[in-house]
Write an enzyme that holds these catalytic residues in place. Structure first.
Site, PDB file in Angstrom:
ATOM      1  N   LYS A   1       0.949  -1.199   0.181  1.00  0.00           N
ATOM      2  CA  LYS A   1      -0.269   0.058  -0.017  1.00  0.00           C
ATOM      3  C   LYS A   1       0.995   1.197   0.067  1.00  0.00           C
ATOM      4  CE  LYS A   1       0.362   1.921   3.219  1.00  0.00           C
ATOM      5  NZ  LYS A   1       1.830   2.540   4.256  1.00  0.00           N
TER       6      LYS A   1
ATOM      7  N   TYR B   1      -4.954   4.140   5.941  1.00  0.00           N
ATOM      8  CA  TYR B   1      -5.737   2.988   7.066  1.00  0.00           C
ATOM      9  C   TYR B   1      -6.919   3.617   7.488  1.00  0.00           C
ATOM     10  CZ  TYR B   1      -1.176   0.374   7.038  1.00  0.00           C
ATOM     11  OH  TYR B   1      -0.177  -0.445   6.714  1.00  0.00           O
TER      12      TYR B   1
HETATM   13  P1  NAD Z   1      12.189   1.621   2.571  1.00  0.00           P
HETATM   14  O1  NAD Z   1      12.710   3.019   2.103  1.00  0.00           O
HETATM   15  O2  NAD Z   1      12.757   1.233   3.693  1.00  0.00           O
HETATM   16  O3  NAD Z   1      12.362   0.579   1.578  1.00  0.00           O
HETATM   17  C1  NAD Z   1      12.254   0.962   0.149  1.00  0.00           C
HETATM   18  C2  NAD Z   1      13.411  -0.309  -0.591  1.00  0.00           C
HETATM   19  O4  NAD Z   1      13.353   0.346  -1.892  1.00  0.00           O
HETATM   20  C3  NAD Z   1      14.794  -0.074  -0.077  1.00  0.00           C
HETATM   21  O5  NAD Z   1      15.304  -1.295   0.032  1.00  0.00           O
HETATM   22  C4  NAD Z   1      15.355   0.731  -1.518  1.00  0.00           C
HETATM   23  O6  NAD Z   1      16.533   0.433  -1.636  1.00  0.00           O
HETATM   24  C5  NAD Z   1      14.590   0.305  -2.640  1.00  0.00           C
HETATM   25  N1  NAD Z   1      14.723   1.145  -3.666  1.00  0.00           N
HETATM   26  C6  NAD Z   1      14.810   0.737  -5.044  1.00  0.00           C
HETATM   27  N2  NAD Z   1      14.954   1.763  -5.702  1.00  0.00           N
HETATM   28  C7  NAD Z   1      14.715   2.934  -4.927  1.00  0.00           C
HETATM   29  C8  NAD Z   1      14.630   4.347  -5.182  1.00  0.00           C
HETATM   30  N3  NAD Z   1      14.766   5.042  -6.667  1.00  0.00           N
HETATM   31  N4  NAD Z   1      14.532   5.259  -4.060  1.00  0.00           N
HETATM   32  C9  NAD Z   1      14.498   4.730  -2.917  1.00  0.00           C
HETATM   33  N5  NAD Z   1      14.406   3.612  -2.578  1.00  0.00           N
HETATM   34  C10 NAD Z   1      14.394   2.549  -3.677  1.00  0.00           C
HETATM   35  O7  NAD Z   1      10.740   1.743   2.702  1.00  0.00           O
HETATM   36  P2  NAD Z   1       9.705   1.231   3.404  1.00  0.00           P
HETATM   37  O8  NAD Z   1       9.141   1.447   4.654  1.00  0.00           O
HETATM   38  O9  NAD Z   1      10.053  -0.601   3.365  1.00  0.00           O
HETATM   39  O10 NAD Z   1       8.467   1.026   2.276  1.00  0.00           O
HETATM   40  C11 NAD Z   1       8.380   0.181   1.251  1.00  0.00           C
HETATM   41  C12 NAD Z   1       6.941   0.186   0.743  1.00  0.00           C
HETATM   42  O11 NAD Z   1       6.352  -0.705   1.767  1.00  0.00           O
HETATM   43  C13 NAD Z   1       5.976   1.536   0.609  1.00  0.00           C
HETATM   44  O12 NAD Z   1       5.181   1.675  -0.213  1.00  0.00           O
HETATM   45  C14 NAD Z   1       5.362   1.547   2.177  1.00  0.00           C
HETATM   46  O13 NAD Z   1       4.109   2.295   1.848  1.00  0.00           O
HETATM   47  C15 NAD Z   1       5.108  -0.078   2.427  1.00  0.00           C
HETATM   48  N6  NAD Z   1       4.943  -0.292   3.547  1.00  0.00           N
HETATM   49  C16 NAD Z   1       3.780  -1.073   4.154  1.00  0.00           C
HETATM   50  C17 NAD Z   1       3.881  -1.262   5.309  1.00  0.00           C
HETATM   51  C18 NAD Z   1       2.394  -2.037   5.889  1.00  0.00           C
HETATM   52  O14 NAD Z   1       2.213  -2.182   7.232  1.00  0.00           O
HETATM   53  N7  NAD Z   1       1.883  -2.637   5.096  1.00  0.00           N
HETATM   54  C19 NAD Z   1       4.433  -0.709   6.380  1.00  0.00           C
HETATM   55  C20 NAD Z   1       5.759   0.105   5.809  1.00  0.00           C
HETATM   56  C21 NAD Z   1       5.835   0.265   4.485  1.00  0.00           C
END
Ligand code: NAD
Length: 384
Positions: free
Chosen positions: A148, A239
């Site tokens: 999401k 949410y």
């Molecule tokens: P994050 O920044 O920690 O992780 C993102 C990942 O994408 C990293 O490993 C990064 O290296 C990679 N990536 C690849 N290309 C990139 C670029 N051009 N710029 C930045 N990062 C790049 O983020 P996150 O918190 O893990 O969130 C990732 C996704 O998961 C989002 O869409 C977020 O909304 C979703 N999320 C969902 C929940 C849930 O409870 N369902 C919780 C947290 C995050």
């Protein structure tokens, strides 16, 4: 070519050996799936015992929640990873016994089409990348779970749904709370009108982004409109919208919304705090809120003959539910493990996910209406 990039086949690992055995047991399913499909990739044949999942984007959520949850699933297995960071690949390979040939980067991603140990691609990338990788996964003939918000626009959601339909693969959105028992209880209380029809709800979810955190990689892209699509609303306000939709079991017909910024220098591109009101067809009114400027986390519904709430509500665990009759005595579960196991069942039984692409699309329609209302100084905007 490094082992990170290569597709070479090493000596079989113990897991590969077990998978080979289980594939043998599932020979009939495999034989059926081996029939050629003209003009598109064949949807994957699930392994006999487990559905193989590859995580794309090994950031906070994949590392801290999804990979550990996969160890608790009974119907899924972490069989692959996609990462642009070779050092992460090494760590994950060792920790989760992932063979070299199941490790991809963003350039080699499309070669997953040839990997029958990967049935599902789980997209855990910044929001603006969800559409591209979902569509590429579908074109590789893989089922998809996309985090999401499903995408950064309604149009992208439609394109993703179309791509998955065309490829004959299933699409599911990472709405973990549909598999959480407190949330399942309030769906029943609301939709079955256990305390009469729900009249008013207050739903809010937010957290504070501190000034010192803005350079952290997982925060940096969240402040970038192009990468995130929006601010607190896209990230956590979604949410509160979901909660309103699954308690009422209805789709909002119109919204009004107001935006406030206390740190415009930090939130120059995306929203910091939003208040929004959702009108539902049978009369329920929802007072919604979201912020990057404080920690709150609550779903509250008042109905004709009583009330119910979950507070805290939207986290990975620790839900506490109450009604006017007393506390909900419900244990918390591993939401992500349940979510992924449920999708594995959908694949096996060939039925749609309860958190389908259409479900993600409907939230984006509400989100776009909320942003339109803000842009129109709080005017009432119809949804969809
Ligand atoms: P994050 O920044 O920690 O992780 C993102 C990942 O994408 C990293 O490993 C990064 O290296 C990679 N990536 C690849 N290309 C990139 C670029 N051009 N710029 C930045 N990062 C790049 O983020 P996150 O918190 O893990 O969130 C990732 C996704 O998961 C989002 O869409 C977020 O909304 C979703 N999320 C969902 C929940 C849930 O409870 N369902 C919780 C947290 C995050």
């Amino acid at each position: 070519m490094s082992s990170f990039q290569s597709q070479q086949i090493d000596a079989p690992t113990r897991r590969q050996f077990l998978k080979t055995l289980s594939r043998g047991a599932g020979g009939a399913a495999l034989a059926a799936s081996a029939a050629p499909l003209v003009g598109r990739a064949a949807p994957p044949a699930p392994h006999a015992e487990t559905i193989g999942i590859a995580l794309v984007g090994l950031g906070n959520y994949a590392t801290g929640q999804l990979a550990p949850a996969l160890q608790e699933t009974t119907k899924c297995e972490l069989t692959g990873i996609v990462t642009g960071t070779p050092s992460k690949a090494e760590t994950w390979k060792q920790k989760y016994e992932i063979p070299d040939e199941n490790v991809y980067n963003y350039e080699t991603f499309d070669r997953i089409v040839d990997n029958d140990e990967i049935d599902v691609i789980y997209v855990v990338l910044p929001n603006s990348m969800h559409a591209e990788y979902t569509i590429r996964a579908a074109e590789a003939g893989k089922h998809v779970i996309c985090e999401k918000p499903m995408a950064t626009s309604v149009q992208e959601c439609k394109d993703m749904i179309d791509a998955c339909d065309t490829a004959g693969v299933k699409l599911s959105i990472g709405y973990r709370l549909h598999f959480e028992p407190h949330h399942q209880r309030v769906m029943t209380l609301g939709q079955e009108e256990v305390f009469g029809p729900v009249t008013v709800m207050q739903n809010g979810f937010g957290f504070r982004i501190s000034d010192s955190a803005t350079d952290e990689p997982h925060i940096e892209w969240r402040l970038d409109k192009e990468m995130a699509g929006g601010g607190a609303l896209m990230d956590v306000g979604i949410y509160a919208i979901q909660g309103a939709r699954y308690v009422t079991g209805e789709e909002p017909v119109a919204v009004t919304a107001q935006e406030y910024k206390t740190r415009p220098e930090v939130f120059s591109e995306v929203d910091e705090t939003l208040f929004f009101q959702l009108e539902f067809p049978s009369g329920t009114v929802v007072d919604g809120s979201t912020t990057y400027n404080g920690n709150y986390n609550r779903l509250y519904a008042t109905a004709r003959d009583g009330w119910f709430e979950i507070s805290p509500s939207y986290g990975y665990g620790g839900q506490k539910g109450r009604t006017h009759e007393g506390p909900m005595e419900i244990e918390t579960v591993n939401q992500q493990a349940r979510q992924m196991d449920a999708f594995a069942e959908c694949i096996r039984q060939d039925r749609p996910s309860r958190v389908s692409g259409e479900e993600g699309l409907r939230d984006l329609q509400v989100i776009e209406a909320i942003y339109d209302s803000v842009a129109a100084d709080g005017a009432r905007v119809p949804v969809g």
